[in-house]
Design an enzyme around this catalytic site. Structure first.
Site, PDB file in Angstrom:
ATOM      1  N   ARG A  28      28.337  70.614  11.631  1.00  0.00           N
ATOM      2  CA  ARG A  28      29.906  70.535  12.087  1.00  0.00           C
ATOM      3  C   ARG A  28      30.276  69.244  12.616  1.00  0.00           C
ATOM      4  O   ARG A  28      31.567  69.033  12.662  1.00  0.00           O
ATOM      5  CB  ARG A  28      30.130  71.747  12.894  1.00  0.00           C
ATOM      6  N   ASN A 192      27.051  84.978  23.121  1.00  0.00           N
ATOM      7  CA  ASN A 192      25.600  84.468  23.562  1.00  0.00           C
ATOM      8  C   ASN A 192      25.623  83.012  23.658  1.00  0.00           C
ATOM      9  O   ASN A 192      26.320  82.485  22.795  1.00  0.00           O
ATOM     10  CB  ASN A 192      24.745  84.964  22.442  1.00  0.00           C
TER      11      ASN A 192
HETATM   12  C1  UD1 Z   1      23.762  79.559  18.340  1.00  0.00           C
HETATM   13  C2  UD1 Z   1      23.633  81.017  18.404  1.00  0.00           C
HETATM   14  C3  UD1 Z   1      24.738  81.696  19.037  1.00  0.00           C
HETATM   15  C4  UD1 Z   1      25.325  81.044  20.002  1.00  0.00           C
HETATM   16  C5  UD1 Z   1      25.594  79.801  20.054  1.00  0.00           C
HETATM   17  C6  UD1 Z   1      25.970  79.198  21.459  1.00  0.00           C
HETATM   18  C7  UD1 Z   1      21.596  81.306  16.793  1.00  0.00           C
HETATM   19  C8  UD1 Z   1      21.250  81.760  15.435  1.00  0.00           C
HETATM   20  N1  UD1 Z   1      23.018  81.596  17.188  1.00  0.00           N
HETATM   21  O1  UD1 Z   1      24.399  79.264  17.406  1.00  0.00           O
HETATM   22  O2  UD1 Z   1      24.296  83.047  18.953  1.00  0.00           O
HETATM   23  O3  UD1 Z   1      26.537  81.894  20.295  1.00  0.00           O
HETATM   24  O4  UD1 Z   1      24.172  79.093  19.785  1.00  0.00           O
HETATM   25  O5  UD1 Z   1      26.115  77.918  21.384  1.00  0.00           O
HETATM   26  O6  UD1 Z   1      20.748  81.035  17.664  1.00  0.00           O
HETATM   27  N2  UD1 Z   1      18.266  73.867  16.339  1.00  0.00           N
HETATM   28  C9  UD1 Z   1      17.054  73.488  16.101  1.00  0.00           C
HETATM   29  N3  UD1 Z   1      16.463  73.921  14.841  1.00  0.00           N
HETATM   30  C10 UD1 Z   1      17.170  74.753  13.927  1.00  0.00           C
HETATM   31  C11 UD1 Z   1      18.542  74.912  14.240  1.00  0.00           C
HETATM   32  C12 UD1 Z   1      19.031  74.751  15.264  1.00  0.00           C
HETATM   33  O7  UD1 Z   1      16.494  72.866  16.980  1.00  0.00           O
HETATM   34  O8  UD1 Z   1      16.619  74.892  12.708  1.00  0.00           O
HETATM   35  C13 UD1 Z   1      19.182  73.769  17.824  1.00  0.00           C
HETATM   36  C14 UD1 Z   1      20.207  72.631  17.613  1.00  0.00           C
HETATM   37  O9  UD1 Z   1      19.700  71.371  17.570  1.00  0.00           O
HETATM   38  C15 UD1 Z   1      21.039  72.951  18.778  1.00  0.00           C
HETATM   39  C16 UD1 Z   1      20.535  74.441  19.090  1.00  0.00           C
HETATM   40  O10 UD1 Z   1      19.369  74.589  18.437  1.00  0.00           O
HETATM   41  O11 UD1 Z   1      20.549  72.256  19.700  1.00  0.00           O
HETATM   42  C17 UD1 Z   1      21.640  75.362  18.650  1.00  0.00           C
HETATM   43  O12 UD1 Z   1      21.942  75.411  17.311  1.00  0.00           O
HETATM   44  P1  UD1 Z   1      23.152  75.444  16.705  1.00  0.00           P
HETATM   45  O13 UD1 Z   1      23.064  75.226  15.095  1.00  0.00           O
HETATM   46  O14 UD1 Z   1      24.307  74.780  17.487  1.00  0.00           O
HETATM   47  O15 UD1 Z   1      23.480  77.230  16.806  1.00  0.00           O
HETATM   48  P2  UD1 Z   1      24.892  77.734  16.723  1.00  0.00           P
HETATM   49  O16 UD1 Z   1      25.331  77.929  15.305  1.00  0.00           O
HETATM   50  O17 UD1 Z   1      25.926  76.989  17.617  1.00  0.00           O
HETATM   51 MG    MG Z   2      25.671  75.189  18.833  1.00  0.00          MG
END
Ligand code: UD1
Ligand code: MG
Length: 498
Positions: A28, A192
């Site tokens: 995003r 969350n």
């Molecule tokens: C996530 C949560 C959501 C919460 C939100 C809060 C999940 C499925 N959802 O969503 O419930 O409300 O955060 O901000 O967890 N990342 C990895 N590897 C991956 C995917 C993500 O390391 O395969 C890391 C990203 O770099 C980031 C963090 O995890 O730092 C969160 O990922 P992001 O894609 O921002 O999750 P949200 O869709 O925001």
């Molecule tokens: Mg996030």
């Protein structure tokens, strides 16, 4: 009221490990740069999270960081904050969701009988105190501790976040992601935050059972609390009051909003706690890591960056950028100056339109003026270079005047060479100093001189190339001292203008 220290973990509790998720690209953001590398207050997002996380640790324990996109750069940003020993990096080769990300650390962590604090790398405002309170609640839940404690907040607009669904008794039931939620579930304002405590063993046991059967086809970490709950384990919710503090950044709009909040918070503290005058806070940019002394005035459109330290009673005028530099007390920096990795001592005047870089150093009460550049050079106390000058790799003594248009010709096309200008020297306008070269104390160069050889002390040189014209008597060198009230007149006579 006394400031409360972060709650200390129970003595008998298992040790605390910390895991930061930072492998995602951050789609995003619409960027070629991984989200956690985008800067807030001049530092990558990941560095903010690392700082709060490490403040929580009572003993030196490495923090685990899941990296993937631009792993090397993310690693470097984390190490800059935590030190070489402070972080262990685990690679998630393919980003298959937050659950998969945590699973990558299984080998490293599973054996540890620890409590694991999981933090997203994109929540830069989270404070160590809040993380500490979460851990405390996790460990004391119902007297014996919980299997999982998640941090939630209530939002007026919860769009995009995972919703926390509670049962009829108000206890945790499960988390549902925006894309998987029913219209009724989307009405829930409790979200969350993506910050959790788990009992490590139970976490990995539950993670094994997570399936990517959801709208995004990802392994959701957010399924784990629901699985644990279904197993009959205790899942507790830490409902935090300050939503902003624990919000994640997902878009550049949010990044800009966080930047604005951080900037105004920094300026407010400078005004209230440090006694700095900020004429127009909407248009003043100060790094949260900078220090500024009382009665210093920041004019509109000033940028104070990095770990810059500015003393008391300074005046920093518009259009000026000061980065990772030290500025003493009572310094005036006029409009449109750039000062990078340099030092300006007490009582100096800089600019307008001056550029100090690469370890330039101005000593007490020295001055540089219009269109003067200093690189890797020292300007001695009470010396001046007021117009159109380049000082590169130069050492200038005290009470010396550098005439308009002077250039240290420090580069011969292959190497840089030093120039030494000793105390009480008058360099005439438009002098070229072909380095390596030395001008002895109290000497004078005529206007337009090209100095290719060392000039002994008390000597007047002039011409192209410059030749010795005469030895200067004591009275003559006195006459051209900047402290002499006739200095202006005499200088013009001998050197052709300042
Ligand atoms: C996530 C949560 C959501 C919460 C939100 C809060 C999940 C499925 N959802 O969503 O419930 O409300 O955060 O901000 O967890 N990342 C990895 N590897 C991956 C995917 C993500 O390391 O395969 C890391 C990203 O770099 C980031 C963090 O995890 O730092 C969160 O990922 P992001 O894609 O921002 O999750 P949200 O869709 O925001
Ligand atoms: Mg996030």
């Amino acid at each position: 009221m006394e400031k409360q220290a972060p709650p200390s973990p129970l003595a008998s509790a298992p040790p605390l490990d910390i895991l930061i998720l930072a492998a995602g690209l951050g789609t995003r953001m619409r960027s070629a740069t991984a989200k956690v590398l985008h800067r807030l207050g001049g530092r990558p997002l990941i560095a903010h999270v690392c700082r709060s996380a490490t403040a929580l640790l009572k003993e030196a324990r490495p923090i685990y960081i899941i990296v993937g996109h631009q792993a090397e750069e993310v690693g470097a940003a984390a190490r800059a904050e935590l030190g070489e020993e402070g972080a262990v990096f685990v690679t998630q080769a393919e980003q298959r969701g937050t659950g998969d990300a945590v699973m990558c650390a299984r080998e490293a962590l599973e054996g540890a009988n620890s409590t694991l604090l999981v933090i997203s790398g994109d929540v830069p405002f989270v404070r160590a105190e809040t993380l500490g309170a979460l851990v405390q609640q996790h460990r004391t839940h119902r007297g014996h501790g919980a299997a999982c404690t998640l941090l939630s907040v209530k939002l007026d607009d919860p769009t995009g976040y995972g919703r926390v669904i509670r049962d009829a008794e108000g206890r945790f039931e499960r988390i549902v992601e925006q894309k998987d939620a029913t219209p009724e579930e989307r009405q829930t304002g409790e979200i969350n935050a993506g910050i959790y405590c788990f009992e490590t063993r139970l976490l990995f046991d539950a993670l094994e059972r997570v399936r990517p059967e959801n709208a995004q086809g990802e392994f959701y970490l957010t399924d784990v609390p629901g699985i644990l709950r279904a197993d009959g384990e205790d899942v507790s919710i830490y409902l935090h009051a300050d939503a902003r503090e624990v919000s994640g950044i997902n878009t550049r709009v949010e990044l800009a909003e966080f930047e604005r909040v951080l900037r105004l918070r920094t300026l407010r503290s400078l005004m209230l706690n440090s006694g700095v005058t900020v004429i127009d806070p909407q248009h003043t940019y100060v790094s949260p890591d900078a220090q500024i002394g009382s009665d210093t005035v920041l004019h509109p459109n000033t940028h104070i960056e990095g770990r810059t330290v500015i003393g008391e009673g300074c005046e920093i005028h518009s259009g000026t950028r000061i980065t990772d530099s030290r500025v003493g007390n009572g310094v005036t920096v006029k409009d449109n100056c750039v000062i990078v990795e340099s030092e300006v001592a007490d009582g100096c005047t800089v600019g307008p339109f001056a550029h100090l870089r690469m370890n330039a150093r101005m000593e007490e009460h020295s001055a540089v003026g219009n269109f003067v550049e200093m690189k890797k050079s020292r300007l001695g106390s009470k010396s001046k270079a007021m117009h159109l000058t380049y000082l590169g790799d130069a050492e200038v003594g005290e009470r010396t005047n550098i005439g308009a248009g002077t250039i240290t010709c420090n580069y011969d096309g292959k190497a840089k060479h030093p120039t030494f200008i000793e105390n009480d020297v008058k360099i005439g306008s438009d002098t070229m100093l072909v380095a390596p070269v030395r001008v002895g104390a109290r000497s004078v160069t005529g206007a337009g001189s090209v100095v290719t050889e060392d000039v002994p002390p008390d000597t007047l040189v002039a011409g192209v190339p410059a030749k010795v014209k005469k030895k200067l008597l004591h009275e003559e060198t006195q006459a051209v001292s900047p402290e002499n009230k006739n200095a202006e007149e005499v200088t013009t006579a001998v050197t052709g203008g300042e």
